[in-house]
Write a protein that holds these residues in place. Structure first.
Motif, mmCIF file in Angstrom:
data_model
loop_
_atom_site.group_PDB
_atom_site.id
_atom_site.type_symbol
_atom_site.label_atom_id
_atom_site.label_comp_id
_atom_site.label_asym_id
_atom_site.label_seq_id
_atom_site.Cartn_x
_atom_site.Cartn_y
_atom_site.Cartn_z
ATOM 1 N N ARG A 358 0.826 -1.212 0.000
ATOM 2 C CA ARG A 358 0.000 0.000 0.000
ATOM 3 C C ARG A 358 0.862 1.265 0.000
ATOM 4 N NH1 ARG A 358 -4.571 -0.300 4.493
ATOM 5 N NH2 ARG A 358 -5.043 1.738 3.552
ATOM 6 N N ALA A 397 -5.611 11.136 2.342
ATOM 7 C CA ALA A 397 -6.546 10.286 3.070
ATOM 8 C C ALA A 397 -6.057 8.841 3.097
ATOM 9 C CB ALA A 397 -7.930 10.366 2.428
ATOM 10 N N GLU A 398 -5.458 8.381 1.998
ATOM 11 C CA GLU A 398 -4.915 7.023 1.970
ATOM 12 C C GLU A 398 -3.730 6.909 2.915
ATOM 13 O OE1 GLU A 398 -3.851 3.047 0.876
ATOM 14 O OE2 GLU A 398 -5.692 4.207 1.134
ATOM 15 N N ALA A 400 -3.364 8.517 5.729
ATOM 16 C CA ALA A 400 -3.958 8.389 7.062
ATOM 17 C C ALA A 400 -4.551 7.002 7.267
ATOM 18 C CB ALA A 400 -5.037 9.458 7.252
ATOM 19 N N SER A 401 -5.188 6.466 6.225
ATOM 20 C CA SER A 401 -5.792 5.139 6.329
ATOM 21 C C SER A 401 -4.747 4.067 6.574
ATOM 22 C CB SER A 401 -6.574 4.836 5.043
ATOM 23 O OG SER A 401 -7.115 3.527 5.072
ATOM 24 N N LYS A 404 -3.767 4.236 10.191
ATOM 25 C CA LYS A 404 -4.855 3.713 11.037
ATOM 26 C C LYS A 404 -4.909 2.192 10.982
ATOM 27 C CE LYS A 404 -7.749 7.860 10.736
ATOM 28 N NZ LYS A 404 -9.002 8.475 10.217
ATOM 29 N N ASP A 405 -4.708 1.626 9.796
ATOM 30 C CA ASP A 405 -4.730 0.167 9.687
ATOM 31 C C ASP A 405 -3.539 -0.457 10.404
ATOM 32 O OD1 ASP A 405 -7.057 0.260 8.276
ATOM 33 O OD2 ASP A 405 -6.146 -0.025 6.304
ATOM 34 N N ASN A 408 -4.498 -0.603 13.999
ATOM 35 C CA ASN A 408 -5.429 -1.700 14.277
ATOM 36 C C ASN A 408 -4.699 -3.038 14.360
ATOM 37 O OD1 ASN A 408 -7.697 -0.034 14.329
ATOM 38 N ND2 ASN A 408 -8.046 -0.235 12.126
ATOM 39 N N ASP A 422 -7.346 11.899 14.344
ATOM 40 C CA ASP A 422 -8.326 12.978 14.146
ATOM 41 C C ASP A 422 -8.496 13.824 15.407
ATOM 42 O OD1 ASP A 422 -8.717 11.721 11.644
ATOM 43 O OD2 ASP A 422 -10.283 10.436 12.497
ATOM 44 N N THR A 459 -2.237 14.985 7.998
ATOM 45 C CA THR A 459 -2.573 14.502 6.658
ATOM 46 C C THR A 459 -3.551 15.475 6.006
ATOM 47 O OG1 THR A 459 -4.288 13.090 7.661
ATOM 48 C CG2 THR A 459 -2.171 12.072 7.144
#
Length: 575
Positions: A358, A397-398, A400-401, A404-405, A408, A422, A459
Motif C-alpha cells: 500500500r 486520506a490514503e 492516514a488510512s 490507522k490500519d 489496528n 483525528d 494529513t
C-alpha cells in the motif's frame, strides 16, 4: 518510504554512471598491455601512428602554486601544518624548471583502438627537469629531431619540447598528435580543480563498448547460475534490471566529469560530479524531464537550521517506468525476506507485505502526478530539538488510512505504540498523534525525549506532515502555513541538503557533557562557519550535476576530534 524512494532512483543512476566509467577505464587499461607490445621505438622515417580521435579521458592536476596553497590550507585546517610545509619543500626540490602557475594534463586518445596517454608538463626547459631524475631514469638520449628518450622501468618514454610545454608519450609518433596549445584543453579544469577527470564515452568505438557490455553480460550470467535459494528469481530480476540500466549507461552516456578542489581562498573542499547523456537517447529524455518546480516546502531552507533536506523536481515518464520496475522487484524480495523471519507468523507476514504494498502504491501514485516536493528541517537550541517534515502525496486520506490500519494491526500488543487519530484540524490538515514509551535502559534517548516519545502527524488532501516531539509542533504548523500560501517559489536545485555541526554539538553538549564534543565546539568557535556540509543537485542539459561542499569549520572540528583521540590513545598507552 516515498522520500527514500525519491532519492534512490537518482542515486542509483549516479552509481551506475560511476560504475560504468570505472569499468570502461578498466577495460581500456586491459588493452594497454597489448598496446605496449607494439610500442617499440620506431625510426624517424616511419609512418605516423594512425589518426587519433578526440581524447577519451582528460586528467588535470592543478598548478604547483595552486596545490601548494591548497595543501597548506587543508593541513592547517586539520591541525597538521607540518605536512603542508613538507610538500612545499619537496615540490621546490624536485620541480625545478616546471612553470608553477600552469596545470599538468594527461590526454588519453585511442590509437589503433588502444589507449595512448599523452602527458603535458608546463616547462620551457624539459632537459633541466630530466636532469634531476637521472638517478632514477639514467642519462637522457636525444634523437635527430630533438626528441628525448628515457627509460622508466621497463618502458621507453619519448619527450618533445613544444614551446613552453613538454609532451610525453610511450609512442614517438603519438607526440605528433598532441594539441598545439595544451592550455586550450586543460586550462579550465586545471584552474577550477586540484584534480579533475573527464571521460567521453562516445569517443570509445562502438565495438569496444559492445565488447565491454558483452563481458558484463557474461559475468552476470555466470553469477546468476550460481544464485540459489528462495529469492533466486527475484534477485535475478533485480540484477537483470540493474544490468539493463548499466548497459544503457555505457551505450548512451556522453560525458562524465569528476573534480576535486581544495579551495584555500574560500576555506572549503568542493567535489563536483556531472554526467550528460547523448542527446535524443532514452537516457537524455529521463534527465530532460527532470527540472526544478515551485515548492510548498522551501521554508525548510533557512539560515538558523542545524540541518535541512529539500527536493522539488518534475519526474519524467521514463523515470516512473524505471521506478515501477524496481519497486515491483523489491516488493517480491521484501515479502520473501519477511517470510524467513521466525518471529513472524504467516498472518504477520501477510499484514506486513500488504502494508508495504500500500505504501509503495501510494508512492507510485504520487510519482504519476509527475513531481516530487518535500522538505525536512532540524532546529536545535540548548536542551531543545525541533524536527519537522512535509511532503506531497497523491492521496493524503490514503496515507492516514494506512497509519490507522497499522494501528489496528498492533492493537493489543504490550509494546505497541499508542495512536490518537483525528485529534484536531489545522488549515485543512488533520492532526494525529503516536506515542511510544522509551525503555528505561535507553538512557541517552530519555535525556533527549523523556520517558515517552511523541510523533505528531498531519494529513492533508495532497500532503503528509510529521513533527518529532511536542516542541516540534509549532515548526510543523509553520510548514503548513507556508504550504498554504500563494506564489510558491520555484526551487533553485533539484535537491539540496545542508548540515551544520555547531548547533548539533551544542545541543548534544547541553544534554550530556563530553570532552570530545567540547573540543570540537571550541574548534568551531574559531572557524568562519558553523561546520557546514552542503550537497546540491542541479539539472543540466541532458544530465545532472552534483556539488558537495565541506566548509572550514567541519574540517577543523574533525581535525580537533582526531587529535584528541590520538592524545587519549597516547595517554592510555594504546599507540
Amino acid at each position: 518510504m516515498r522520500r527514500l524512494l525519491t532519492h534512490i532512483t537518482p542515486l542509483r543512476r549516479f552509481t551506475m554512471f560511476t560504475l560504468a566509467a570505472t569499468l570502461t577505464l578498466t577495460s581500456l587499461g586491459g588493452a594497454v598491455g597489448h598496446a605496449q607490445e607494439k610500442l617499440a621505438p620506431v625510426p624517424s622515417d616511419s609512418q605516423p601512428a594512425d589518426q587519433t580521435t578526440e581524447p577519451v579521458v582528460i586528467v588535470t592536476l592543478g598548478s604547483l602554486n595552486q596545490l601548494t596553497q591548497d595543501i597548506n590550507y587543508i593541513t592547517d585546517a586539520f591541525g597538521v601544518p607540518q605536512f603542508g610545509g613538507t610538500f612545499e619543500i619537496m615540490s621546490g626540490m624536485f620541480a625545478r624548471g616546471i612553470d608553477r602557475d600552469l596545470p599538468v594534463g594527461v590526454l588519453v586518445p585511442l590509437v589503433d583502438g588502444a589507449p595512448e596517454p599523452i602527458a603535458m608538463l608546463p616547462t620551457s626547459d624539459v632537459k633541466q627537469v630530466l636532469k634531476q631524475l637521472e638517478a632514477q631514469t639514467g642519462p637522457v638520449d636525444e634523437l635527430d629531431d630533438g626528441t628525448l628518450v628515457i627509460n622508466v622501468g621497463a618502458n621507453v618514454v619519448f619527450i618533445r619540447q613544444v614551446g613552453n610545454w613538454a609532451i610525453v608519450a610511450r609512442n614517438r609518433n603519438v607526440l605528433d598528435q598532441a594539441p598545439a596549445d595544451p592550455t586550450a584543453i586543460i586550462s579550465a579544469m586545471g584552474t577550477d580543480y586540484d584534480l579533475a577527470i573527464r571521460l567521453d564515452l562516445q569517443q570509445i568505438p562502438a565495438q569496444v563498448r559492445d565488447a565491454l557490455i558483452g563481458q558484463l553480460r557474461q559475468g552476470f550470467n555466470q553469477a546468476m547460475q550460481q544464485q540459489g535459494g528462495p529469492d533466486a528469481d527475484q534477485a535475478r530480476q533485480m540484477a537483470e534490471q540493474s544490468m539493463d540500466q548499466l548497459e544503457q549507461v555505457v551505450s548512451q552516456t556522453d560525458d562524465l566529469m569528476i573534480g576535486l578542489n581544495i579551495d584555500g581562498s574560500n576555506r572549503e573542499i568542493v567535489l563536483d560530479a556531472s554526467f550528460t547523456a547523448v542527446p535524443g537517447t532514452e537516457l537524455a529524455t529521463v534527465y530532460q524531464g527532470q527540472k526544478p518546480i515551485p515548492s510548498s516546502y522551501s521554508m525548510v531552507i533557512r539560515d538558523d537550521a542545524a540541518g535541512y533536506l529539500h527536493a522539488a523536481s518534475s519526474i519524467s515518464p521514463e523515470t516512473l517506468k524505471q521506478a515501477k520496475a524496481g519497486i515491483e522487484n523489491a516488493l517480491k524480495m521484501a515479502g520473501s525476506a519477511l517470510g524467513q523471519i521466525d518471529e513472524l507468523s504467516e498472518a504477520d507476514v501477510e499484514d506486513a507485505t500488504d502494508m508495504i504494498k500500500r505504501i509503495t502504491d501510494l508512492t507510485l501514485k504520487s510519482y504519476e502526478d509527475g513531481k516530487v516536493d518535500m522538505g525536512a528541517v532540524l532546529l536545535t537550541d540548548a536542551n531543545v530539538m525541533q524536527f519537522a517534515l512535509g511532503t506531497y502525496v497523491a492521496d493524503g486520506a490514503e496515507a492516514a488510512s494506512i497509519v490507522k490500519d497499522i494501528a489496528n494491526k498492533l492493537e493489543g500488543r504490550g509494546d505497541a505504540p499508542r495512536f490518537e487519530f483525528d485529534r484536531d484540524t489545522y488549515k485543512g490538515v488533520v492532526l494525529h498523534l503516536i506515542e511510544a514509551d522509551i525503555p528505561a535502559d535507553a538512557d541517552e534517548l530519555r535525556k533527549v525525549f523523556g520517558e515517552t516519545v511523541r510523533v505528531h502527524l498531519g494529513t492533508g488532501e495532497k500532503s503528509l506532515y510529521a513533527a518529532l516531539g511536542d516542541a516540534s509542533v509549532p515548526l510543523m504548523m509553520e510548514m503548513i502555513d507556508s504550504a498554504a500560501g500563494d506564489n510558491q517559489p520555484t526551487a533553485k536545485h533539484l535537491a539540496q541538503f545542508e548540515l551544520n555541526m555547531m548547533p548539533i554539538l551544542q545541543f548534544a553538549q547541553s544534554i550530556e557533557s563530553n570532552d570530545a564534543i567540547l573540543t570540537m565546539i571550541d574548534s568551531l568557535s574559531r572557524a568562519s562557519d558553523a561546520g557546514t556540509l552542503r550537497v546540491l543537485s542541479s539539472a543540466i542539459d541532458n544530465g545532472q550535476s552534483t556539488r558537495i561542499v565541506i566548509r572550514d569549520g567541519m574540517l577543523r572540528a574533525i581535525g580537533a576530534a582526531y587529535r584528541q583521540a590520538q592524545q587519549k590513545k597516547m595517554q592510555e598507552g594504546n599507540f
